[in-house]
Design a protein around this motif. Structure first.
Motif, short mmCIF file in Angstrom:
data_model
loop_
_atom_site.label_atom_id
_atom_site.label_comp_id
_atom_site.label_asym_id
_atom_site.label_seq_id
_atom_site.Cartn_x
_atom_site.Cartn_y
_atom_site.Cartn_z
N TYR A 94 0.84 -1.20 0.00
CA TYR A 94 0.00 0.00 0.00
C TYR A 94 0.87 1.25 0.00
O TYR A 94 1.94 1.28 0.62
CB TYR A 94 -0.90 0.02 1.24
CG TYR A 94 -1.95 -1.06 1.24
CD1 TYR A 94 -3.02 -1.02 0.36
CD2 TYR A 94 -1.88 -2.12 2.15
CE1 TYR A 94 -3.99 -2.01 0.36
CE2 TYR A 94 -2.85 -3.11 2.16
CZ TYR A 94 -3.90 -3.05 1.26
OH TYR A 94 -4.86 -4.02 1.26
N ALA A 95 0.38 2.29 -0.67
CA ALA A 95 1.08 3.58 -0.64
C ALA A 95 0.86 4.24 0.71
O ALA A 95 1.76 4.85 1.27
CB ALA A 95 0.57 4.47 -1.77
N VAL A 96 -0.36 4.13 1.23
CA VAL A 96 -0.66 4.66 2.56
C VAL A 96 -1.11 3.49 3.42
O VAL A 96 -2.03 2.76 3.04
CB VAL A 96 -1.78 5.73 2.50
CG1 VAL A 96 -2.10 6.26 3.89
CG2 VAL A 96 -1.38 6.86 1.58
N TYR A 97 -0.44 3.31 4.55
CA TYR A 97 -0.75 2.16 5.41
C TYR A 97 -0.85 2.66 6.84
O TYR A 97 0.11 3.20 7.39
CB TYR A 97 0.36 1.11 5.27
CG TYR A 97 0.26 -0.03 6.26
CD1 TYR A 97 -0.79 -0.94 6.21
CD2 TYR A 97 1.23 -0.19 7.25
CE1 TYR A 97 -0.87 -1.98 7.11
CE2 TYR A 97 1.16 -1.24 8.16
CZ TYR A 97 0.10 -2.13 8.08
OH TYR A 97 0.02 -3.16 8.98
N ASN A 98 -2.02 2.53 7.42
CA ASN A 98 -2.24 3.05 8.77
C ASN A 98 -2.43 1.87 9.74
O ASN A 98 -3.51 1.62 10.25
CB ASN A 98 -3.47 3.97 8.75
CG ASN A 98 -3.67 4.67 10.08
OD1 ASN A 98 -2.88 4.52 11.00
ND2 ASN A 98 -4.73 5.45 10.16
#
Lengths: 262, 256
Positions: A94-98
Motif C-alpha cells: 500500500y502507498a498509505v498504510y495506517n
C-alpha cells in the motif's frame, strides 16, 4: 506426503510449530532466570559457579540444552519461512498504510524484535557459553568454608598458570571443611557488565524480549486454539506481566546490578 | 449552504491486470457531507464521463452494507476510517474539508486487480466451494425447536455467519491472511448440528484451498477483527485452529 508432513507444511501447521517452540522458549526463560538469580547472592560466585558446572556437565541437562538450541533455531527458521510466504502474499504494498489504527506496534513487528533477540543470543552465547567451554585462560576460584560455620566462606582466586585446575566439590573429613574449586564464570560475568555499552546492549535486548513476549505469549495460545472467555484474561495477564515485564526486567537487572553495585 | 466540502483524491488507476498502474489525482468539489463514499465517487465519475475520460472502476452492488461487494483501501485502512462499516455506508462527514484521500484497491496476490480499484475475489468463492456448505438435502421445513441448540451456540454461529466475504480482513492484514474469513465460514457450520457430518473434512479442505490460493499466515495482530465491517471476532481463528488440529491429529476423516 504423509498426514503429519502435510499437516506441518500447511499454514496452520507452521503456525503451530511457531507457537509450541515459542512456548518452550518461554519455559526455558523461567528456568534460565531462576538459575541466574544466584548471581545476586553475595558469595563471590560460589553458588553460581557450581550451578554453571552442573548445567554444563549433567547429561540430562545437556540433552535438554541441545533440544533447546534446536527449538530456538527452529523458531527462527520457521519465522523466516513464514515471513517470506507472507511477503509473497502481497507483492504490491500500500502507498498509505495506517497499521496503528487497527493493531499494536509490537504485534506487527515480531520479526524485527525477533531479529534483535537472535543477534543478542549469538553475542550472549559466544561471550558466556563458548568462552566458558573453550577459553583456557579463564581463571578458577577456590571456596573454603568450615562445616561449623558455613556462612564464612574464604575465597581464593586461582590465577591461570601453567598448572591446570579441575572442578572439585567435596568435604574434607579431617579439617571438616567444604572445599569447592570451580571455573570462575562469575568473574567473567562481573567483568563483562562493567562495560557500559555491553550493559546497554543487554537492557535493550531485554526490552525487545518484553515486547516480543507481550504479543507472543498470548498469540501462542490463540494459535493452538486455546481461546476461552474464562482463560484468555489469565493468559493475557501472564503474557503482559510475567513474560512481558517481570521476567525481562529481572534479566535486565543482572547487568545493571553488576554495573552499579559491584 | 452547509456541509459541502472540496477534496483531493489520489486514486489508483490501472487499465488491466497486466498494466503497471499508478496514482492519478482528482479534485472532488462541492461534495455533500451526507453522501456516501461511493456516491462521492459517482460524482467524480460523472465529471470524468462528461469530459470523455474513463471513469474510475470500483466494486459495488447493494449499497446497504450487506452484500460485501464494495471494498476500497482508504487512507491506509480498508473501508475507511470508521469501525464496523462498509465503504458504501461510510459518509463523507467522516472526512474534513480540504482533505487529501488516498484510495487503493485491496492488495493481495490472491486478489488480483481487474481494473483500477476493482479486484478479483474469486479465491474466496473457491475456498467456499472446497467445503463451506452442508451437502445433505434439507427437505421440508422442520418444526421449530426440533433440533435443540443452546442459545450461546446459536448466537455465536449467527455472529460468524454475518461475514459478507468482502475481503477487508485480507486487505487489513499485514500478511494478507484470509484466516478470519475462512474461520468464520468454518465456525458457522462447525457450531451447528447440521454441519457436524462434514465438520472435520470441511476444515481441512477449506484450509488446504486457502493455502493453495496464496494467502499469508496469521500472526494474531487483530487488524482483521478491528477492520471487519461485520465485527467477526478473532475467536473464530482460534476455533478454526482447534478444528483443524483436532481433525489432523485425532479424526479419521481425510480430504482427498
Amino acid at each position: 506426503m504423509g498426514n503429519f508432513s502435510k499437516t506441518f507444511s500447511s499454514s496452520l501447521g507452521k503456525k503451530l510449530i511457531m507457537s509450541l517452540t515459542g512456548l518452550f522458549i518461554c519455559l526455558f526463560l523461567v528456568v534460565h532466570l531462576i538459575g541466574n538469580l544466584q548471581l545476586f547472592k553475595d558469595d563471590s560466585g560460589q553458588a553460581f559457579n557450581s550451578y554453571a558446572y552442573f548445567m554444563t556437565h549433567f547429561t540430562p541437562i545437556k540433552v535438554i540444552s541441545y533440544i533447546n538450541y534446536a527449538i530456538i533455531l527452529g523458531h527462527a527458521i520457521y519465522a523466516l519461512i513464514l515471513t517470506i510466504s507472507n511477503r509473497k502474499a502481497r507483492p504490491i504494498g500500500y502507498a498509505v498504510y495506517n497499521g496503528s489504527a487497527n493493531s499494536p506496534w509490537n504485534s506487527r513487528n515480531m520479526g524485527i524484535l525477533g531479529t534483535i533477540i537472535l543477534i543478542f543470543l549469538i553475542i550472549h552465547m559466544k561471550d558466556f557459553l563458548w568462552e566458558y567451554h573453550n577459553n583456557t585462560s579463564l581463571p578458577y576460584a577456590r571456596y573454603e568454608a568450615s562445616l561449623a560455620d558455613p556462612q564464612n566462606v574464604k575465597v581464593t582466586p586461582l590465577a591461570v598458570t601453567d598448572k591446570e585446575y579441575s572442578h572439585v566439590d567435596y568435604v574434607d573429613p579431617q579439617s571438616q571443611t567444604h572445599i569447592t574449586v570451580a571455573k570462575d564464570l562469575y568473574k567473567l560475568v562481573r567483568d563483562s557488565f562493567k562495560i557500559w555499552w555491553y550493559v546497554a546492549l543487554y537492557v535493550v535486548s531485554m526490552v525487545a524480549i518484553g515486547f516480543h513476549l507481550i504479543h507472543g505469549f498470548r498469540s501462542a495460545f490463540q494459535t493452538v486454539g486455546w481461546d476461552h472467555k474464562k482463560l484468555v484474561p489469565i493468559i493475557r495477564f501472564l503474557g503482559v506481566w510475567i513474560f512481558g515485564i517481570i521476567i525481562p526486567a529481572a534479566f535486565a537487572a543482572i547487568p545493571l546490578y553488576f554495573f552499579f553495585c559491584k | 449552504m452547509s456541509g459541502h466540502m472540496n477534496l483531493t483524491l489520489k486514486v489508483w488507476r490501472q487499465k488491466s491486470p497486466q498494466d503497471k498502474g499508478g496514482f492519478v489525482t482528482y479534485k472532488a468539489d462541492g461534495i455533500s457531507e451526507d453522501m456516501s463514499f461511493l456516491e462521492m465517487l459517482d460524482v467524480v465519475n460523472e465529471g470524468l464521463i462528461k469530459k470523455g475520460d474513463d471513469p474510475i472502476h470500483f466494486d459495488h452492488d447493494c449499497r446497504e452494507g450487506i452484500c460485501g461487494m464494495c471494498s476500497l483501501y482508504i487512507n491506509g485502512r480498508p473501508h475507511g476510517p470508521k469501525r464496523a462499516v462498509t465503504t458504501c455506508q461510510l459518509h463523507m462527514r467522516s472526512f474534513k474539508d480540504g482533505e487529501t484521500i488516498t484510495i487503493e484497491p485491496w492488495r493481495a496476490a490472491a486478489f488480483p486487480v481487474i481494473k483500477d480499484l476493482s479486484t478479483n475475489r474469486a479465491a474466496f468463492e473457491r475456498i467456499q466451494q472446497a467445503g463451506g456448505y452442508v451437502s445433505v438435502n434439507t427437505g421440508g421445513v422442520p418444526d421449530a425447536n426440533e433440533i435443540p441448540i443452546p442459545k450461546v451456540i446459536a448466537d455465536e454461529a449467527f455472529n460468524s455467519a454475518t461475514c459478507i466475504q468482502c475481503g477487508a480482513c485480507v486487505a487489513a492484514c499485514k500478511n494478507s491472511s484470509a484466516m478470519l474469513f475462512v474461520s468464520a465460514k468454518v465456525s458457522q457450520l462447525a457450531l451447528l448440528p447440521q454441519g457436524q457430518q462434514e465438520r472435520y473434512r470441511r476444515v481441512q479442505a477449506m484450509v488446504a484451498q486457502m493455502d493453495a490460493e496464496g494467502f499469508g499466515n496469521c500472526t494474531n495482530t487483530g487488524a482483521c477483527e478491528a477492520e471487519c465491517p461485520k465485527e467477526i471476532s478473532l475467536t473464530n481463528i482460534a476455533r478454526m485452529n482447534r478444528e483443524y488440529f483436532t481433525a489432523k491429529f485425532f479424526k479419521e476423516e481425510e480430504i482427498h
